[in-house]
Write an enzyme that holds these catalytic residues in place. Structure first.
Site, PDB file in Angstrom:
ATOM      1  N   ARG A 254      45.271  43.157  27.725  1.00 28.93           N
ATOM      2  CA  ARG A 254      44.126  44.073  27.868  1.00 28.93           C
ATOM      3  C   ARG A 254      44.041  45.013  26.670  1.00 28.93           C
ATOM      4  NH1 ARG A 254      44.006  45.470  34.311  1.00 28.93           N
ATOM      5  NH2 ARG A 254      42.765  43.659  34.838  1.00 28.93           N
TER       6      ARG A 254
ATOM      7  N   LYS B  20      44.940  38.245  49.274  1.00 24.55           N
ATOM      8  CA  LYS B  20      44.133  38.519  50.464  1.00 24.55           C
ATOM      9  C   LYS B  20      42.747  37.895  50.454  1.00 24.55           C
ATOM     10  CE  LYS B  20      46.160  42.958  51.571  1.00 24.55           C
ATOM     11  NZ  LYS B  20      45.944  44.390  51.532  1.00 24.55           N
TER      12      LYS B  20
ATOM     13  N   GLY C 127      43.774  40.168  37.084  1.00 28.72           N
ATOM     14  CA  GLY C 127      44.960  40.774  36.480  1.00 28.72           C
ATOM     15  C   GLY C 127      46.191  39.891  36.593  1.00 28.72           C
TER      16      GLY C 127
ATOM     17  N   GLY D  77      38.159  42.142  39.708  1.00 28.46           N
ATOM     18  CA  GLY D  77      37.047  42.368  40.628  1.00 28.46           C
ATOM     19  C   GLY D  77      35.706  42.275  39.920  1.00 28.46           C
TER      20      GLY D  77
END
Ligand code: ADP
Ligand code: MG
Length: 395
Positions: free
Chosen positions: A34, A196, A350, A373
């Protein structure tokens, strides 16, 4: 939308919102893609004779200063990468910071402290936005990873700066993803894994009319398994989403999207186990074991599903890849995907990116997005708040 290379920067102070939310280990930056991805923007600004102020969040300090989430280790690494002095500010707003920014000369670099040490960042507070904006003449957004957040440093600030524009990384993310996915080559396959279902529901609700096949792996597969009445032992599972999982399976079927779940798993006694317990077909997971990775039969199945793919998008590891005993499914998927010659291959997230860089295969993919996201929301066709704000202020 204006980009940073279309603006005269000489002698100006430029504040850049970067996404330096990187994993730290023992006070050192552990994974730095990043940071390196945004270097072209930072170097461009310095080469143009401007003073550079970098701001970012790191982790989840919940609106209060947390020394362990200081950006100081990132500033130290940035100094090495830019090969020039980087001063670390004690905060991101306030008199002392304002004085430091005010005294900066062209070519100097200042790293502000963690934006999320202030509640105003996440609340998109106008006063906080204004204070940040007051530090510079030009605002540059190069943080694709937070483009889906309505936060002060990516949305609010655009109302108070004199000039604003997109950085080279943000521009590249938007252009490449738009380009690759305008008319995705078919069959279009999405691979969804990770921890999740709840954090990735959008994939299932917003992509069904776009994709042809969905492969589900990672702990989220457990919820689908349990929803169909199978034993998942002590595995991570979202019990409140069993109905949702059943609905997703129905909706996929109705939409004509083939949804593939793992057919076998690598189980373990605990997430810390040094070695797997067994390979288990999905019908035979014992009550005292945990599903921690996808197994070899799943790998064979998924490879078959990917063989003739035109476009493949992957987010979310296939298993608990941080533990080498349970990394086979994820590394295997990376290798398979890297080898589909004819397909456009896109990866984001990530943890998924950390995994891709670990394998050394990153440059075999068409594109590795720095977003998680934001990457998913972009794929789903949402207008991202930060991009909208930037478009409005930089016409
Ligand atoms: P990304 O950051 O790429 O979007 P996520 O944050 O959604 O990915 O998920 C990554 C995490 O999911 C990793 O920490 C990984 O260990 C975990 N994970 C994947 N499969 C399992 C599993 N079967 N059991 C426990 N954790 C898992
Ligand atoms: Mg993650």
């Amino acid at each position: 939308m204006r980009t940073v290379d279309q603006i005269d920067l000489e002698g100006k102070k430029v504040i850049v919102r970067v996404d330096f939310n990187v994993p730290l280990e023992n006070g050192m930056v552990h994974e730095e893609y990043r940071i390196t991805s945004t270097l072209p923007t930072l170097r461009h600004i310095l080469d143009q004779g401007a003073a550079l102020i970098c701001c970012s969040h790191l982790g989840k300090p919940k609106g209060k200063p947390k020394p362990e989430l200081s950006l100081a280790p990132v500033a130290r690494r940035l100094r090495e990468l830019l090969e020039r002095e980087v001063s670390m500010a004690p905060d991101c707003i306030g008199q002392e910071v304002s004085d430091m920014a005010g005294g900066m000369q062209p070519g100097e670099v200042l790293m502000l402290e963690n934006l999320r040490f202030h509640p105003g960042e996440k609340e998109n507070d106008p006063d906080f936005s204004k204070d940040l904006a007051s530090l510079a003449d030009v605002y540059v957004n190069d943080a694709f990873g937070v483009a889906h957040r309505k936060h002060a440093s990516v949305v609010g600030i655009t109302r108070f700066v004199r000039e604003c524009c997109a950085g080279l990384l943000l521009t590249k993310e938007i252009e490449t993803l738009t380009d690759l996915l305008r008319e995705p080559r078919k069959p279009y396959v999405v691979i969804s894994g990770g921890a999740k279902v709840s954090s990735k529901l959008g994939i299932f609700t917003n992509l069904l009319d776009k994709v042809d096949r969905i492969i589900v792996g990672g702990a989220m597969a457990n919820t689908f398994l349990k929803a169909q009445g199978y034993e998942v032992g002590r595995s991570m599972v979202e019990d409140d989403l069993l109905d949702t999982a059943r609905q997703i399976l129905d909706q996929a079927r109705q939409a004509g999207v083939s949804l593939y779940l793992p057919v076998d798993f690598i189980t373990g006694q605990s997430t810390e186990s040094r070695s797997p317990a067994a390979v288990r077909p999905y019908q035979n997971v014992p009550a005292d074991e945990m599903i921690l990775d996808t197994g070899p039969a799943s790998h064979a199945l998924f490879s078959e599903v990917l063989k003739d793919a035109g476009t493949v998008v992957w987010n979310g590891p296939m298993g608990l890849f941080e533990n080498p005993a349970f990394s086979q499914g994820s590394f295997g998927m990376a290798a398979t995907m890297a080898n589909i010659e004819q397909a456009v291959t896109i990866v984001g997230g990530g943890d998924t990116n950390a995994l891709i860089y670990d394998t050394g295969l990153a440059d075999k993919f068409s594109f590795v997005s720095t977003g998680g996201g934001s990457f998913l929301e972009f794929l789903e066709g949402h207008t991202l708040p930060a991009i909208k704000a930037l478009e409005e202020c930089s016409q």
